[in-house]
Design an enzyme around this catalytic site. Structure first.
Site, mmCIF file in Angstrom:
data_model
loop_
_atom_site.group_PDB
_atom_site.id
_atom_site.type_symbol
_atom_site.label_atom_id
_atom_site.label_comp_id
_atom_site.label_asym_id
_atom_site.label_seq_id
_atom_site.Cartn_x
_atom_site.Cartn_y
_atom_site.Cartn_z
ATOM 1 N N LYS A 13 7.325 4.064 -21.467
ATOM 2 C CA LYS A 13 7.446 5.260 -20.617
ATOM 3 C C LYS A 13 8.875 5.802 -20.618
ATOM 4 O O LYS A 13 9.093 6.994 -20.755
ATOM 5 C CB LYS A 13 7.050 4.938 -19.161
ATOM 6 C CG LYS A 13 5.616 4.476 -18.986
ATOM 7 C CD LYS A 13 5.251 4.308 -17.518
ATOM 8 C CE LYS A 13 6.052 3.251 -16.784
ATOM 9 N NZ LYS A 13 5.821 1.883 -17.246
ATOM 10 N N ARG A 86 3.083 4.503 -8.513
ATOM 11 C CA ARG A 86 2.704 3.143 -8.909
ATOM 12 C C ARG A 86 1.461 2.662 -8.164
ATOM 13 O O ARG A 86 0.958 1.592 -8.447
ATOM 14 C CB ARG A 86 3.826 2.158 -8.562
ATOM 15 C CG ARG A 86 5.031 2.092 -9.480
ATOM 16 C CD ARG A 86 4.732 1.494 -10.828
ATOM 17 N NE ARG A 86 5.645 0.456 -11.283
ATOM 18 C CZ ARG A 86 6.791 0.658 -11.892
ATOM 19 N NH1 ARG A 86 7.223 1.878 -12.104
ATOM 20 N NH2 ARG A 86 7.512 -0.355 -12.309
ATOM 21 N N ARG A 122 13.538 -7.213 -24.757
ATOM 22 C CA ARG A 122 14.285 -5.996 -24.395
ATOM 23 C C ARG A 122 15.672 -6.352 -23.861
ATOM 24 O O ARG A 122 15.839 -7.305 -23.110
ATOM 25 C CB ARG A 122 13.502 -5.230 -23.328
ATOM 26 C CG ARG A 122 14.186 -3.950 -22.898
ATOM 27 C CD ARG A 122 13.218 -2.989 -22.268
ATOM 28 N NE ARG A 122 12.802 -3.409 -20.936
ATOM 29 C CZ ARG A 122 12.000 -2.678 -20.162
ATOM 30 N NH1 ARG A 122 11.510 -1.540 -20.611
ATOM 31 N NH2 ARG A 122 11.660 -3.108 -18.973
ATOM 32 N N ARG A 155 17.294 -7.629 -18.241
ATOM 33 C CA ARG A 155 16.992 -7.378 -16.834
ATOM 34 C C ARG A 155 16.319 -8.610 -16.241
ATOM 35 O O ARG A 155 15.504 -9.257 -16.900
ATOM 36 C CB ARG A 155 16.040 -6.177 -16.712
ATOM 37 C CG ARG A 155 16.745 -4.846 -16.825
ATOM 38 C CD ARG A 155 15.803 -3.672 -16.996
ATOM 39 N NE ARG A 155 14.581 -3.727 -16.200
ATOM 40 C CZ ARG A 155 13.648 -2.763 -16.219
ATOM 41 N NH1 ARG A 155 13.803 -1.693 -16.986
ATOM 42 N NH2 ARG A 155 12.568 -2.855 -15.492
ATOM 43 N N ARG A 166 4.775 -8.571 -12.961
ATOM 44 C CA ARG A 166 4.725 -7.108 -13.092
ATOM 45 C C ARG A 166 3.410 -6.642 -13.727
ATOM 46 O O ARG A 166 2.860 -5.622 -13.337
ATOM 47 C CB ARG A 166 5.912 -6.620 -13.938
ATOM 48 C CG ARG A 166 7.230 -6.708 -13.194
ATOM 49 C CD ARG A 166 8.395 -6.625 -14.151
ATOM 50 N NE ARG A 166 8.592 -5.299 -14.689
ATOM 51 C CZ ARG A 166 9.271 -5.054 -15.801
ATOM 52 N NH1 ARG A 166 9.784 -6.052 -16.519
ATOM 53 N NH2 ARG A 166 9.446 -3.828 -16.200
#
Ligand code: AMP
Length: 211
Positions: A13, A86, A122, A155, A166
């Site tokens: 996204k 969300r 990531r 992160r 998540r």
């Protein structure tokens, strides 16, 4: 024009929102980026949400709503909402904003194994928001952001335990939005695998702005 990008964590996204905003002249409103900025600058909101974010949970609707409304005030040419809404409550609150008209909701669909692979590799720049991947798109110098030269970090919510949380939160709270927007005739579903540019093309085609 206003768009919502829907998709699980790791669906792309943020990457797509940046590219689409450049191409279409829209503002990129990422509630995740706004929350991370609040943490970086040590505001009261930042301190309040830090532990919730690191655990991969959703922060309160009131907090994100306030951040989003603030961002929308400057988005005079329209916006791409990335990471918002969300849950159904947030979607309803968005619909109640008197000056906001939603044109399209693009759902970026990526298989769960690919999501985990993308998220765990990531590396993010907290200074400028750029994202890299240790295998798929490594920076030129290891650990350093190509765009601004700041240090890259993993992160806290890209660590395994938080990733699982998540994805679970996405299934429970966010996925029902696919049905919600489909019933309203706003949903455009695209496959999110393949080259970044190919996915962008699929999105612009789905919203009828291909040039
Ligand atoms: P993201 O960068 O979109 O993956 O968001 C990172 C984290 O910020 C999420 O895991 C949540 O803890 C929080 N967050 C971002 N957007 C929202 C939202 N719309 N509602 C609640 N929490 C959010």
């Amino acid at each position: 024009m206003n768009l919502v990008l829907l998709g699980a964590p790791g669906a792309g996204k943020g990457t797509q929102a940046k590219l689409l905003c450049e191409r279409l002249g829209l503002s990129h409103l990422s509630t995740g980026d706004m929350l991370r900025a609040a943490r970086e600058s040590g505001t009261a909101v930042g301190r309040e949400v830090a532990a919730i974010m690191d655990a991969g949970q959703l922060v309160s609707d009131d907090v994100v709503m306030a951040l989003l409304q603030n961002g929308l005030r400057d988005a005079t040419k329209g916006a791409i909402l990335d990471g918002f809404p969300r849950n159904l409550q947030q979607a309803n609150r968005l619909e109640q904003l008197p000056t906001f008209h939603l044109d399209h909701v693009v759902s970026i669909d990526v298989p769960v194994e690919a999501l985990v692979e993308r998220l765990s590799g990531r590396r993010s720049c907290l200074a400028c928001g750029a994202a890299f991947h240790v295998a798929f798109s490594p920076p030129e110098r290891e650990g350093i952001c190509d765009s601004c030269g700041a240090a890259l970090v993993q992160r806290a919510d890209d660590r395994e335990e938080a990733i699982r949380k998540r994805l679970e939160v996405y299934e429970q709270s966010t996925r029902p939005l696919v049905d919600h927007y489909s019933k309203k005739g706003l949903l455009r579903a695209v496959h999110g695998t393949g080259e970044v540019g190919e996915v962008t093309q699929r999105i612009v085609k789905s919203i009828g702005v291909e040039r």
